[in-house]
Design an enzyme around this catalytic site. Structure first.
Site, PDB file in Angstrom:
ATOM      1  N   SER A   1       0.839  -1.189   0.000  1.00  0.00           N
ATOM      2  CA  SER A   1       0.000   0.000   0.000  1.00  0.00           C
ATOM      3  C   SER A   1       0.875   1.240   0.000  1.00  0.00           C
ATOM      4  O   SER A   1       1.749   1.399   0.854  1.00  0.00           O
ATOM      5  CB  SER A   1      -0.907  -0.011   1.232  1.00  0.00           C
ATOM      6  OG  SER A   1      -1.626   1.189   1.313  1.00  0.00           O
ATOM      7  N   LEU A   2       0.630   2.109  -0.971  1.00  0.00           N
ATOM      8  CA  LEU A   2       1.403   3.341  -1.102  1.00  0.00           C
ATOM      9  C   LEU A   2       0.559   4.585  -0.824  1.00  0.00           C
ATOM     10  O   LEU A   2       0.915   5.682  -1.230  1.00  0.00           O
ATOM     11  CB  LEU A   2       2.005   3.418  -2.512  1.00  0.00           C
ATOM     12  CG  LEU A   2       2.846   2.224  -2.946  1.00  0.00           C
ATOM     13  CD1 LEU A   2       3.273   2.362  -4.406  1.00  0.00           C
ATOM     14  CD2 LEU A   2       4.048   2.056  -2.041  1.00  0.00           C
ATOM     15  N   GLY A   3      -0.567   4.394  -0.160  1.00  0.00           N
ATOM     16  CA  GLY A   3      -1.434   5.524   0.168  1.00  0.00           C
ATOM     17  C   GLY A   3      -1.936   6.223  -1.083  1.00  0.00           C
ATOM     18  O   GLY A   3      -2.500   5.595  -1.978  1.00  0.00           O
TER      19      GLY A   3
ATOM     20  N   GLY B   1      -1.226   4.715  -4.708  1.00  0.00           N
ATOM     21  CA  GLY B   1      -1.791   3.470  -5.206  1.00  0.00           C
ATOM     22  C   GLY B   1      -1.279   2.247  -4.476  1.00  0.00           C
ATOM     23  O   GLY B   1      -0.930   2.308  -3.297  1.00  0.00           O
TER      24      GLY B   1
ATOM     25  N   GLY C   1      -7.616   0.620   4.554  1.00  0.00           N
ATOM     26  CA  GLY C   1      -6.719  -0.527   4.460  1.00  0.00           C
ATOM     27  C   GLY C   1      -7.458  -1.849   4.577  1.00  0.00           C
ATOM     28  O   GLY C   1      -7.149  -2.817   3.870  1.00  0.00           O
ATOM     29  N   ASP C   2      -8.439  -1.895   5.460  1.00  0.00           N
ATOM     30  CA  ASP C   2      -9.243  -3.110   5.609  1.00  0.00           C
ATOM     31  C   ASP C   2     -10.049  -3.387   4.343  1.00  0.00           C
ATOM     32  O   ASP C   2     -10.183  -4.539   3.916  1.00  0.00           O
ATOM     33  CB  ASP C   2     -10.182  -2.994   6.805  1.00  0.00           C
ATOM     34  CG  ASP C   2      -9.435  -2.921   8.130  1.00  0.00           C
ATOM     35  OD1 ASP C   2      -8.322  -3.469   8.215  1.00  0.00           O
ATOM     36  OD2 ASP C   2      -9.965  -2.317   9.071  1.00  0.00           O
TER      37      ASP C   2
END
Length: 192
Positions: A100-102, A105, A131-132
């Site tokens: 995860s790169l916020g 992407g 995130g979930d």
């Protein structure tokens, strides 16, 4: 003891998704006793460290940039470093890595695919649950037989939906919302 009583049920499932909020002992027990693919969300940098030596037991992992660095034991401050960390995790036995790169992407990689799925930008109302939602989309995508790229795109869509609502779960979240099947271009996603 509780997990031991649940193993027949767990092993009848398609996958088992866990995060590092549970105890190290529980995580280790699952890695030794689950016969289904294990999907891991490390949750935080502090909690990622308790799964580092077990990382090869997981089919799929979804760390963020910092957690990926901890799990791989490498610098993840650049794209090259991120892909090197993902390759390191694959070499340890992980089958699919989604970092995860916020706002940038989700990096995805497996034995034959790699790239960065662009984020779906929208209005950010609440970050709780993004995130979930991404992890749920990754699990759903794997069960549906989607490629790593398609799973990453579905995870970006799910995260975006989660970010757009006040609660942790967007009531608009459904299969069609994260994987539109009309007006497609090659990989099952709507062209915008």
């Amino acid at each position: 003891e509780y997990l031991a009583r649940c193993m027949d049920f767990i092993n009848c499932c398609d996958i088992c998704v866990l995060d590092a909020n549970i105890s190290r002992e529980a995580i280790e027990f699952l890695t030794k006793n689950a016969s289904v693919p294990l999907f891991l969300d490390p949750v935080s940098a502090a909690k990622a460290s308790k799964t580092k030596d077990l990382i090869g037991c997981f089919h799929t992992v979804k760390p963020n940039r910092i957690e990926a660095g901890i799990l791989a034991g490498s610098d993840t401050s650049t794209d090259e470093g991120l892909f090197a960390a993902a390759d390191s995790l694959l070499s340890k036995g992980v089958k699919k890595v989604f970092i995860s790169l916020g706002e940038e992407g989700i990096l995805y990689t497996d034995e034959s695919n790699r790239g960065i799925a662009a984020p779906i930008l929208g209005k950010v109302v609440n970050t709780t649950g993004a995130g979930d939602a991404a992890m749920a989309a990754l699990a759903w995508g794997w069960i549906k037989g989607l490629s790593a790229k398609q799973c990453a795109k579905a995870a970006c869509r799910a995260s975006s939906l989660a970010l757009e609502c006040e609660g942790a779960v967007n009531g608009m979240m459904n299969e069609e919302a994260i994987y539109p099947r009309n007006r497609t271009q090659g990989d099952g996603f709507v062209v915008f």
